[in-house]
Scaffold this motif. Structure first.
Motif, PDB file in Angstrom:
ATOM      1  N   UNK A 815       0.834  -1.205   0.000  1.00 30.67           N
ATOM      2  CA  UNK A 815       0.000   0.000   0.000  1.00 30.67           C
ATOM      3  C   UNK A 815       0.869   1.256   0.000  1.00 30.67           C
ATOM      4  N   UNK A 816       1.946   1.245   0.801  1.00 34.56           N
ATOM      5  CA  UNK A 816       2.842   2.411   0.804  1.00 34.56           C
ATOM      6  C   UNK A 816       3.467   2.589  -0.582  1.00 34.56           C
ATOM      7  N   UNK A 817       4.031   1.496  -1.095  1.00 33.15           N
ATOM      8  CA  UNK A 817       4.734   1.589  -2.372  1.00 33.15           C
ATOM      9  C   UNK A 817       3.827   1.959  -3.518  1.00 33.15           C
ATOM     10  N   UNK A 818       2.656   1.330  -3.580  1.00 33.48           N
ATOM     11  CA  UNK A 818       1.736   1.596  -4.686  1.00 33.48           C
ATOM     12  C   UNK A 818       1.171   3.005  -4.595  1.00 33.48           C
ATOM     13  N   UNK A 819       0.915   3.491  -3.386  1.00 29.82           N
ATOM     14  CA  UNK A 819       0.424   4.864  -3.225  1.00 29.82           C
ATOM     15  C   UNK A 819       1.446   5.862  -3.746  1.00 29.82           C
ATOM     16  N   UNK A 820       2.730   5.584  -3.490  1.00 28.47           N
ATOM     17  CA  UNK A 820       3.782   6.459  -4.010  1.00 28.47           C
ATOM     18  C   UNK A 820       3.870   6.357  -5.526  1.00 28.47           C
ATOM     19  N   UNK A 821       3.801   5.128  -6.071  1.00 31.61           N
ATOM     20  CA  UNK A 821       3.885   4.961  -7.523  1.00 31.61           C
ATOM     21  C   UNK A 821       2.765   5.699  -8.228  1.00 31.61           C
ATOM     22  N   UNK A 822       1.596   5.711  -7.616  1.00 27.20           N
ATOM     23  CA  UNK A 822       0.473   6.419  -8.233  1.00 27.20           C
ATOM     24  C   UNK A 822       0.788   7.902  -8.381  1.00 27.20           C
ATOM     25  N   UNK A 823       1.363   8.483  -7.344  1.00 22.19           N
ATOM     26  CA  UNK A 823       1.703   9.910  -7.395  1.00 22.19           C
ATOM     27  C   UNK A 823       2.810  10.162  -8.415  1.00 22.19           C
ATOM     28  N   UNK A 824       3.842   9.320  -8.394  1.00 15.65           N
ATOM     29  CA  UNK A 824       4.976   9.529  -9.278  1.00 15.65           C
ATOM     30  C   UNK A 824       4.618   9.336 -10.746  1.00 15.65           C
ATOM     31  N   UNK A 825       3.583   8.545 -11.018  1.00 12.33           N
ATOM     32  CA  UNK A 825       3.211   8.253 -12.405  1.00 12.33           C
ATOM     33  C   UNK A 825       2.205   9.240 -12.966  1.00 12.33           C
ATOM     34  N   UNK A 826       1.839  10.255 -12.198  1.00 17.48           N
ATOM     35  CA  UNK A 826       0.806  11.205 -12.598  1.00 17.48           C
ATOM     36  C   UNK A 826       1.416  12.397 -13.322  1.00 17.48           C
ATOM     37  N   UNK A 827       0.888  12.696 -14.503  1.00 18.52           N
ATOM     38  CA  UNK A 827       1.353  13.876 -15.245  1.00 18.52           C
ATOM     39  C   UNK A 827       0.745  15.144 -14.667  1.00 18.52           C
ATOM     40  N   UNK A 828       1.551  16.191 -14.669  1.00 16.93           N
ATOM     41  CA  UNK A 828       1.142  17.480 -14.126  1.00 16.93           C
ATOM     42  C   UNK A 828       0.086  18.147 -14.999  1.00 16.93           C
ATOM     43  N   UNK A 829      -0.713  18.987 -14.367  1.00 17.87           N
ATOM     44  CA  UNK A 829      -1.750  19.714 -15.099  1.00 17.87           C
ATOM     45  C   UNK A 829      -1.159  20.796 -15.985  1.00 17.87           C
ATOM     46  N   UNK A 830       0.004  21.295 -15.646  1.00 22.45           N
ATOM     47  CA  UNK A 830       0.647  22.309 -16.485  1.00 22.45           C
ATOM     48  C   UNK A 830       2.014  21.830 -16.961  1.00 22.45           C
ATOM     49  N   UNK A 831       2.121  20.508 -17.198  1.00 24.87           N
ATOM     50  CA  UNK A 831       3.384  19.955 -17.663  1.00 24.87           C
ATOM     51  C   UNK A 831       3.754  20.509 -19.037  1.00 24.87           C
ATOM     52  N   UNK A 832       5.047  20.691 -19.247  1.00 20.48           N
ATOM     53  CA  UNK A 832       5.567  21.137 -20.537  1.00 20.48           C
ATOM     54  C   UNK A 832       6.327  19.959 -21.143  1.00 20.48           C
ATOM     55  N   UNK A 833       5.894  19.519 -22.304  1.00 19.08           N
ATOM     56  CA  UNK A 833       6.424  18.304 -22.900  1.00 19.08           C
ATOM     57  C   UNK A 833       7.543  18.605 -23.902  1.00 19.08           C
ATOM     58  N   UNK A 834       8.282  17.565 -24.226  1.00 24.80           N
ATOM     59  CA  UNK A 834       9.389  17.685 -25.162  1.00 24.80           C
ATOM     60  C   UNK A 834       8.891  18.293 -26.472  1.00 24.80           C
ATOM     61  N   UNK A 835       9.625  19.293 -26.962  1.00 26.22           N
ATOM     62  CA  UNK A 835       9.202  20.000 -28.164  1.00 26.22           C
ATOM     63  C   UNK A 835       8.331  21.203 -27.875  1.00 26.22           C
ATOM     64  N   UNK A 836       8.087  21.472 -26.586  1.00 26.08           N
ATOM     65  CA  UNK A 836       7.293  22.633 -26.180  1.00 26.08           C
ATOM     66  C   UNK A 836       8.140  23.548 -25.305  1.00 26.08           C
ATOM     67  N   UNK A 837       7.724  24.804 -25.215  1.00 30.32           N
ATOM     68  CA  UNK A 837       8.318  25.772 -24.290  1.00 30.32           C
ATOM     69  C   UNK A 837       7.193  26.439 -23.523  1.00 30.32           C
ATOM     70  N   UNK A 838       7.489  26.865 -22.294  1.00 25.61           N
ATOM     71  CA  UNK A 838       6.435  27.496 -21.504  1.00 25.61           C
ATOM     72  C   UNK A 838       6.197  28.938 -21.917  1.00 25.61           C
TER      73      UNK A 838
END
Length: 908
Positions: A815-838
């Motif tokens: 439960x600890x590990x999977x809860x952390x993996x869920x957070x780490x695998x989540x893309x940000x709402x304002x993420x800037x992806x490769x080929x983009x600039x903010x």
């Protein structure tokens, strides 16, 4: 001198007449950026920021002030006037007008000085001079926190990065126009206008902050180096950890310094912050997460796990053994959830963490506290009800009936092997060149560590080939976790964790899929490591006890693979390796330096997530130690790998593939893959080539020759410090590029960008889709293989499920590990992806903008190609038994857990 000449020309041209220059300022106040007030109301305290509380002063790029050491002339202060919140602005942004008084004989402004006399900080986004006389639009992209002026020992200065052309002036003085445009674009140190040069040098000196000895505070903008001496707590014998970095025994990359005081008991260990101070660990303020970024979710989410979830789980453990008794228990986490008792810390938690975050992490539903996790992609139903199960064993029969085809696909040999080339960690499989496999460990220290796998173990599964024939035709491959783990197996097994050094042999089928042949599990000799290894070999089997033992053997391989994945490929290989590059860039490359502009987007948020990790994830008894097989030796283990196996050159994808023997170069240097359907390598090489082309075109704009590169003082200081300080424990290695040619620069920058973007994406954003179901990628093994004649072996015959589940991660650890993996695998709402600039105005150089546009188009083409390959049924590794299309190198993504998308940086 050139800048003074231009200044004289400008002065004679426009005379000394005073003019008013209108500008607009976009900023956000602190209260708008608070997590609990994302919508924000900028009107609160608005009038405090108006009047004389915030002032802007223009700084000339072309005319020096003889009364100020010929530094660029500084204009009089101008104050803000509120214009409102325009529809075109992002949430929380407000726009102000500012009117400057400027004497035309003072030339063209190339910088601004900002003084904040307001009571609190604000986030300054941009300043735009809309129609500067004789020049046109001048734009300053600031994107920085500005604290009250008394917090600084110097003025805050920002440099222009976009200057539009005024055609009338160009017609009057074409040669002068050409000089001025060049001066006000991105430039190398030698081309800096003389009036701006001291400001450029001062800014870098302030960022280095080498004279700052006090504990650093949030408003400090100091980038300095420190060892990893803040992971342990000397006052508690169970929490003592070695200092990583600065010694031959424990070499390590450097991290950002905080200047916290040392502990009383150990003058070499830096004191730690309290558990509830997760958000307060120092990093330069501009390295902190954005205001609406999902990384705020990460920050608060980890705090909720540490201060909320762990106490909850501890309370449950006191009531129940908290073991999984069946696979149905595991499925219940995703389908029903388990009740969570009330813990008094909840009330305290809600004072420091938004209640919505507590609800999200603890899965509060329907008024009840339930730990219910989203179903990972590896066990989601993705096919019709009539699909065929294929070959199965008696192992987990009940589970297969209940879970149906897709939920059991993870345990097939086909999926086990496919994930080595198309899973979340497809970066280690190697061509087997010698049989049996041999060890490179020092035999004087570790004895005979060569493999005990024989031809008899594997020849029945080689499609009629002999071992020699399979070797010579490049059909044998290995996932080798032997040498990289054996030095730590005895230490790991001295704890509650039990592990083996493993070797897994595989056969390349005619259709480019891989077939597992044998797994070797090795322990140090009971009389001591110097006497070699004691090994057992398990051949692939489906039925009976042999089938159950084979499943256990695969689980041990999975545990070791996760250990290397998290501690080496992920943490060390991206987060820790890149931090010295970030620090050195800010210390030595001015914001107007072209390489700063190239690399900075790929540093976004990395120092912050690393600081957060040191506080809660990789620290003594932190989440990573609780959930990794290395336990308390986790970071020490990554130091051993850094010492013995890491070098920068091998991080380049083409070099890595060739070194692992999975690709060969022809006479023209072109690569050919030995595993034709190797999704990670295929898509990765396309991404690598796109990055390399972009970087090569960009660097050529500013470095027309190797001499230009060698004469760049900032660049040379940057590279020297990366090697001699940031990675000083490896500084004498011969593989370091000398940074004497443009080719060395482009390859180094391509590698940096690759690691920060695509490589991190492949090993991070598939963590929950693949590892969210722990039996597929268990993180811990707690028992060794049952020996014949023991009660454990009898239980294996009667109830293999229970033995399997009691061997891998417990409910608590899961439960600890999977809860952390869920957070780490989540893309940000304002993420800037490769080929983009903010910001689209990151440079004024048209050639750079055009090259970047081509880069974006190349990435879009790669997306189309990935979709086509994933739809091709002949490419069996693209989907596999689990029917998971390989999208981990698909450049773009939506918000959330998507299993695709390449952010620019290690931002989570």
């Amino acid at each position: 001198m050139l800048g003074n000449v231009v200044g004289d020309l400008v002065g004679s041209l426009v005379g000394g007449k005073g003019v008013q220059v209108q500008g607009t300022v976009v900023l956000m106040q602190k209260n708008v950026l608070d997590f609990n007030d994302l919508a924000g109301n900028v009107i609160d305290g608005l009038f405090d920021i108006l009047g004389q509380n915030v002032t802007f002063q223009l700084v000339s790029a072309t005319v020096g002030d003889p009364n100020n050491g010929n530094r660029g002339f500084v204009g009089s202060p101008a104050s803000l006037q509120y214009l409102g919140k325009l529809p075109s602005l992002a949430a929380g942004e407000s726009i102000f007008s500012v009117t400057f008084k400027w004497e035309e004989n003072k030339g063209i402004p190339g910088a601004i000085i900002v003084k904040n006399k307001h009571a609190t900080q604000f986030f300054l986004k941009t300043l735009t001079l809309d129609n500067f006389p004789g020049k046109g639009r001048i734009h300053y992209v600031c994107n920085s926190w500005v604290y009250p002026a008394f917090k600084y020992r110097y003025d805050r200065i920002f440099f222009a990065n976009t200057v539009s052309t005024n055609q009338a002036l160009a017609l009057r003085t074409p040669s002068l126009h050409a000089i001025k445009v060049k001066l006000l674009q991105t430039y190398l140190p030698g081309a800096t206008p003389a009036p701006l040069k001291p400001y450029r040098e001062d800014e870098l000196r302030h960022l280095r902050g080498d004279d700052v000895t006090l504990e650093l505070q949030e408003w400090d903008r100091v980038y300095g180096y420190a060892t990893y001496n803040d992971l342990g707590t000397p006052d508690d014998a169970n929490l003592v950890r070695p200092v990583l970095g600065g010694s031959a025994e424990y070499p390590y990359p450097r991290r950002g310094k905080t200047n916290r005081p040392m502990t009383r008991k150990d003058p070499n260990t830096e004191s730690r912050l309290g558990t509830l101070s997760t958000l307060n660990i120092y990093v330069p303020r501009d390295e902190r997460f954005g205001h609406v970024k999902m990384s705020d979710f990460l920050t608060y989410g980890i705090k909720a796990i540490v201060n909320g979830l762990l106490p909850v789980l501890d309370a449950i453990v006191n009531v129940t053994p908290f073991e999984f008794d069946s696979f149905e228990d595991i499925m219940r986490l995703y389908e029903e959830g388990i009740p969570v008792p009330y813990v008094p810390l909840f009330d305290e938690l809600r004072q420091s963490i938004p209640f919505e975050m507590v609800k999200e992490v603890l899965r509060v539903q329907g008024g009840q506290r339930l730990l219910k996790l989203p179903k990972p992609q590896i066990i989601k139903c993705k096919c019709s009800h009539h699909c065929s199960r294929g070959g199965t064993s008696t192992f987990l029969t009940v589970v297969l009936i209940r879970a149906a085809v897709d939920k059991s696909a993870w345990r097939t040999d086909e999926e086990f092997a496919r994930e080595m080339v198309a899973g979340v960690h497809p970066v280690l499989i190697k061509l087997l060149k010698v049989f049996p496999p041999v060890s490179e460990l020092d035999p004087d220290k570790y004895g005979n560590q060569n493999s005990t796998i024989t031809a008899a173990h594997i020849e029945a599964n080689l499609d009629g080939l002999t071992v020699d024939e399979a070797l010579s035709s490049n059909r044998l491959f290995i996932l080798d976790h032997h040498d990289v783990f054996m030095p730590y197996i005895a230490r790991i097994n001295s704890t509650a964790h039990k592990a083996y050094a493993t070797r897994t042999l595989l056969f390349l089928n005619a259709d480019s899929t891989l077939k597992p042949l044998a797994i070797e599990l090795s322990l140090p000799h009971p009389d001591g490591e110097k006497y070699g290894a004691v090994s057992k070999v398990y051949s692939a089997a489906e039925n009976g006890v042999d089938g159950s033992l084979w499943q256990l053997a695969k689980a041990y391989v999975g545990v070791m693979d996760v250990g290397v994945h998290q501690l080496v490929s992920h943490w060390l290989g991206t987060h820790a390796i890149l931090e010295p590059f970030i620090i050195a860039t800010n210390r030595h490359l001015s914001v107007v330096h072209p390489i700063n502009k190239l690399l900075t987007p790929h540093y976004r948020d990395t120092m912050n997530i690393n600081a957060l990790a040191r506080q809660s994830l990789i620290s003594a008894d932190g989440i990573l130690e609780k959930t990794s097989v290395q336990g308390k030796f986790a970071l020490e283990y990554s130091s051993w790998v850094y010492k013995n196996h890491w070098n920068l050159v091998d991080q380049a994808l083409p070099d890595d593939l060739v070194k692992r023997g999975v690709a060969v170069r022809d006479q023209n240097g072109e690569l050919s893959l030995l595993i034709k359907d190797y999704p990670y390598a295929e898509d990765g090489l396309q991404i690598w080539k796109a990055i390399e082309t972009w970087v090569t075109e960009y660097c050529a704009i500013y470095y027309p020759s190797d001499d230009a590169l060698r004469s760049d003082a900032e660049l040379q200081a940057w590279w020297k410090e990366i090697r001699d300080v940031g990675h000083s424990d490896k500084k004498d290695e011969p593989w370091w590029p000398k940074m004497e040619t443009v080719s060395e620069l482009t390859q180094s920058c391509t590698t940096i960008i690759w690691l920060a973007s695509a490589f991190h994406a492949i090993i991070n954003f598939g963590q929950y889709p693949y590892g969210g179901y722990v039996p597929n990628r268990p993180t811990i093994s707690r028992r060794l293989v049952p020996e014949p004649g023991t009660p454990e072996h009898d239980l294996l015959e009667k109830n293999p499920d229970k033995v399997f589940l009691r061997t891998i991660s417990s409910q608590y650890q899961t439960i600890i590990g999977v809860s952390l993996l869920e957070i780490l695998s989540t893309h940000a709402s304002d993420e800037v992806y490769l080929g983009q600039r903010d910001t689209p105005e990151w440079t004024t150089d048209q050639k750079a903008l055009e090259a970047f546009q081509r880069f974006g188009k190349a990435l879009k083409s790669i997306e189309d190609d990935i979709n086509k390959k994933n739809a091709d049924p002949s490419l069996k590794n693209r989907n596999g038994p689990a029917k998971m299309p390989f999208t981990l190198l698909f450049p773009s993504s939506e918000v959330g857990i998507t299993g695709k998308g390449i952010p620019n940086s290690v931002s989570i």
